[in-house]
Design an enzyme around this catalytic site. Structure first.
Site, PDB file in Angstrom:
ATOM      1  N   HIS A  24       0.820  -1.220   0.000  1.00 38.03           N
ATOM      2  CA  HIS A  24       0.000   0.000   0.000  1.00 38.03           C
ATOM      3  C   HIS A  24       0.853   1.269   0.000  1.00 38.03           C
ATOM      4  O   HIS A  24       0.716   2.148   0.850  1.00 38.03           O
ATOM      5  CB  HIS A  24      -1.053   0.009   1.103  1.00 38.03           C
ATOM      6  CG  HIS A  24      -0.617  -0.484   2.462  1.00 38.03           C
ATOM      7  ND1 HIS A  24       0.382   0.101   3.186  1.00 38.03           N
ATOM      8  CD2 HIS A  24      -1.078  -1.507   3.217  1.00 38.03           C
ATOM      9  CE1 HIS A  24       0.508  -0.538   4.328  1.00 38.03           C
ATOM     10  NE2 HIS A  24      -0.346  -1.521   4.368  1.00 38.03           N
ATOM     11  N   HIS A  78      -5.670  -9.864  13.384  1.00 37.97           N
ATOM     12  CA  HIS A  78      -5.738  -8.629  12.584  1.00 37.97           C
ATOM     13  C   HIS A  78      -6.501  -8.919  11.296  1.00 37.97           C
ATOM     14  O   HIS A  78      -6.276  -9.931  10.647  1.00 37.97           O
ATOM     15  CB  HIS A  78      -4.301  -8.194  12.276  1.00 37.97           C
ATOM     16  CG  HIS A  78      -4.163  -6.911  11.528  1.00 37.97           C
ATOM     17  ND1 HIS A  78      -5.105  -5.924  11.510  1.00 37.97           N
ATOM     18  CD2 HIS A  78      -3.119  -6.448  10.769  1.00 37.97           C
ATOM     19  CE1 HIS A  78      -4.670  -4.912  10.765  1.00 37.97           C
ATOM     20  NE2 HIS A  78      -3.480  -5.205  10.302  1.00 37.97           N
ATOM     21  N   GLU A  80      -6.523  -7.122   8.395  1.00 40.54           N
ATOM     22  CA  GLU A  80      -5.963  -6.713   7.106  1.00 40.54           C
ATOM     23  C   GLU A  80      -5.719  -7.949   6.223  1.00 40.54           C
ATOM     24  O   GLU A  80      -5.263  -8.990   6.702  1.00 40.54           O
ATOM     25  CB  GLU A  80      -4.667  -5.912   7.307  1.00 40.54           C
ATOM     26  CG  GLU A  80      -4.283  -5.154   6.047  1.00 40.54           C
ATOM     27  CD  GLU A  80      -3.256  -4.043   6.289  1.00 40.54           C
ATOM     28  OE1 GLU A  80      -2.719  -3.914   7.395  1.00 40.54           O
ATOM     29  OE2 GLU A  80      -2.992  -3.306   5.309  1.00 40.54           O
ATOM     30  N   ASP A  82      -3.607  -9.156   4.297  1.00 42.09           N
ATOM     31  CA  ASP A  82      -2.364  -9.949   4.262  1.00 42.09           C
ATOM     32  C   ASP A  82      -2.356 -11.004   5.363  1.00 42.09           C
ATOM     33  O   ASP A  82      -1.530 -11.921   5.333  1.00 42.09           O
ATOM     34  CB  ASP A  82      -1.120  -9.058   4.338  1.00 42.09           C
ATOM     35  CG  ASP A  82      -1.140  -8.053   5.464  1.00 42.09           C
ATOM     36  OD1 ASP A  82      -2.224  -7.614   5.855  1.00 42.09           O
ATOM     37  OD2 ASP A  82      -0.051  -7.684   5.953  1.00 42.09           O
ATOM     38  N   HIS A 145      -1.646  -1.864  14.162  1.00 44.61           N
ATOM     39  CA  HIS A 145      -1.811  -0.525  13.656  1.00 44.61           C
ATOM     40  C   HIS A 145      -3.221  -0.260  13.091  1.00 44.61           C
ATOM     41  O   HIS A 145      -3.451   0.789  12.472  1.00 44.61           O
ATOM     42  CB  HIS A 145      -0.761  -0.241  12.567  1.00 44.61           C
ATOM     43  CG  HIS A 145      -0.971  -1.062  11.312  1.00 44.61           C
ATOM     44  ND1 HIS A 145      -1.067  -0.487  10.075  1.00 44.61           N
ATOM     45  CD2 HIS A 145      -1.162  -2.386  11.109  1.00 44.61           C
ATOM     46  CE1 HIS A 145      -1.260  -1.411   9.151  1.00 44.61           C
ATOM     47  NE2 HIS A 145      -1.328  -2.570   9.750  1.00 44.61           N
ATOM     48  N   ASP A 164       1.332  -7.534  13.653  1.00 47.21           N
ATOM     49  CA  ASP A 164       2.168  -6.567  12.934  1.00 47.21           C
ATOM     50  C   ASP A 164       3.222  -5.915  13.830  1.00 47.21           C
ATOM     51  O   ASP A 164       4.232  -5.406  13.318  1.00 47.21           O
ATOM     52  CB  ASP A 164       1.296  -5.476  12.305  1.00 47.21           C
ATOM     53  CG  ASP A 164       0.692  -5.908  10.971  1.00 47.21           C
ATOM     54  OD1 ASP A 164       1.232  -6.829  10.340  1.00 47.21           O
ATOM     55  OD2 ASP A 164      -0.328  -5.316  10.570  1.00 47.21           O
ATOM     56  N   TYR A 192      10.384  -0.921   8.748  1.00 47.66           N
ATOM     57  CA  TYR A 192       8.974  -1.312   8.963  1.00 47.66           C
ATOM     58  C   TYR A 192       8.303  -0.362   9.955  1.00 47.66           C
ATOM     59  O   TYR A 192       7.193   0.127   9.724  1.00 47.66           O
ATOM     60  CB  TYR A 192       8.995  -2.746   9.492  1.00 47.66           C
ATOM     61  CG  TYR A 192       7.683  -3.405   9.779  1.00 47.66           C
ATOM     62  CD1 TYR A 192       7.091  -4.242   8.843  1.00 47.66           C
ATOM     63  CD2 TYR A 192       7.056  -3.257  11.004  1.00 47.66           C
ATOM     64  CE1 TYR A 192       5.900  -4.888   9.121  1.00 47.66           C
ATOM     65  CE2 TYR A 192       5.874  -3.896  11.295  1.00 47.66           C
ATOM     66  CZ  TYR A 192       5.300  -4.716  10.351  1.00 47.66           C
ATOM     67  OH  TYR A 192       4.122  -5.361  10.629  1.00 47.66           O
ATOM     68  N   HIS A 223       4.981 -10.752  10.256  1.00 45.01           N
ATOM     69  CA  HIS A 223       5.886 -10.560   9.110  1.00 45.01           C
ATOM     70  C   HIS A 223       7.329 -10.768   9.580  1.00 45.01           C
ATOM     71  O   HIS A 223       7.709 -10.331  10.665  1.00 45.01           O
ATOM     72  CB  HIS A 223       5.789  -9.143   8.544  1.00 45.01           C
ATOM     73  CG  HIS A 223       4.447  -8.779   7.990  1.00 45.01           C
ATOM     74  ND1 HIS A 223       3.956  -9.308   6.814  1.00 45.01           N
ATOM     75  CD2 HIS A 223       3.492  -7.940   8.445  1.00 45.01           C
ATOM     76  CE1 HIS A 223       2.757  -8.786   6.579  1.00 45.01           C
ATOM     77  NE2 HIS A 223       2.451  -7.971   7.554  1.00 45.01           N
TER      78      HIS A 223
END
Ligand code: FEO
Length: 372
Positions: A24, A78, A80, A82, A145, A164, A192, A223
């Protein structure tokens, strides 16, 4: 990449994405991983999933250990995509699976996957889940986040699934920090943090306080590599970054130039800063992406930003940088705007307005007409 054993009955079953180069808008020059974790007990638990295009890879990794259809609980730290992209496929395989997430996670997952039937079990900080001999404890970490974000602690085994938080975008064969090495680990973690976590210092401080009482043997982020050697160093770095601590002798100059005049100003500022005892990194937006600039200024106390005036504005590269830096909102910096112009000269004022909006201490601007 095959499944990797972390401890008895606990496995990494995620995916390595060597090709992703843009998250993004944030450049990921060395790819990323999407980490999912399988915990075997009387009830079988999968923590997070992977980006949708890596669903088969994750399911194959799970199949090395157990039939994915036997998963009883999915902990979604989370929403999101991913981390939730493989959830529709998983839910189809496991129609009786319970989905453990934050209340905001339930809202987000329901919105992203309206056609997927999910048996939600929302949790709050301090809630637990017992799967037999294992007990998971949940810690909500809103805005680290996204509003839905949470982390999960596995008592006894002392594993923190931090999602994250404490992650890094890097793809490779390494699954643990000691395989990657300290310098590379912190370089990727800083990059990051600067591009994803930076606006949320207050929330990071709260998270660190919330997990401060946990004894942790392995941090399993969503990640990058897992942390088993440099846990204290990474938590310490997060504490410094969240407190907006910087190196008082480090400066970064970010600029673009039209016919070289603003470059001359940048060169002059660099020489002055070096003479004043600073280490200086000078980055031209013409060939440096904004996310690379953000990583560079994470630890810098002094930041000079320069651009000539173009059509009564800044150049488009500088407009992108100013928008990006204002959103990520680094604090506790000292800065200076500079730039050349031919007749109207708005660029320096536009830059200074952004630096002031960030609350930085501002030195007098440097403006030059035509040629310095
Ligand atoms: Fe890695 Fe916020 O997703």
């Amino acid at each position: 990449m095959s499944a990797v054993k972390i401890k008895d009955n606990i496995y990494w079953v995620g995916a390595v994405d060597r090709d992703v180069r843009n998250f993004h808008g944030y450049l990921t020059p060395v790819g990323s991983t999407y980490n999912a974790y399988l915990v075997l007990d009387e009830k079988i638990t999968l923590i997070d999933t992977v980006k949708a295009s890596f669903t088969d890879e994750m399911l194959d990794n799970i199949r090395e250990i157990v039939d994915p259809a036997k998963i009883d609980y999915h902990i979604s730290n989370h929403t999101e995509p991913d981390h939730s992209g493989a959830l529709p496929a998983l839910a189809a395989l496991c129609p009786n699976m319970k989905v453990i997430c934050s209340p905001n996670g339930q809202k987000g997952l329901s919105a992203y996957y309206p056609d997927v039937r999910m048996d939600f079990q929302p949790v709050k900080t301090g809630d637990t889940l017992n799967t037999g001999k294992f007990t998971f404890e949940f810690v909500l970490m809103p805005l680290v986040h996204w509003p839905d974000s949470m982390s999960t602690y596995l008592r006894g085994e002392e594993l923190l699934f931090s999602n994250d938080a404490l992650g890094q975008h890097i793809a490779g064969p390494e699954r643990f920090d000691d395989e990657l090495g300290y310098d590379r680990l912190m370089e990727r973690a800083g990059d990051y943090y600067a591009n994803i976590v930076l606006p949320f210092g207050a929330q990071v401080k709260k998270l660190l306080a919330d997990i401060g009482g946990f004894s942790i043997s392995v941090i399993c982020p969503s990640h990058g590599v897992m942390l088993r050697k440099y846990i204290g160093e990474m938590v310490g770095a997060y504490a410094r970054w969240a407190a907006s601590e910087t190196d008082p002798a480090r400066a970064v100059i970010v600029y673009d130039t039209m016919w070289g005049s603003t470059r001359m100003l940048a060169d002059g500022l660099e020489a002055d800063l070096r003479a004043g005892g600073y280490t200086v990194e000078t980055l031209c937006l013409r060939d440096t992406h904004v996310s690379t600039c953000m990583a560079a200024l994470l630890d810098a106390h002094y930041i000079a930003v320069g651009c000539p005036t173009l059509n009564r504005q800044v150049m488009p590269t500088m407009a992108a940088f100013l928008s990006y830096v204002r959103g990520l909102s680094p604090k506790n910096r000292r800065g200076r705007a500079f730039g050349s112009y031919g007749w109207s000269g708005e660029s320096v004022g536009i830059i200074e307005e952004t630096l002031k909006a960030l609350g930085w201490e501002i030195d007098p601007p440097v403006k030059s007409v035509w040629r310095p």
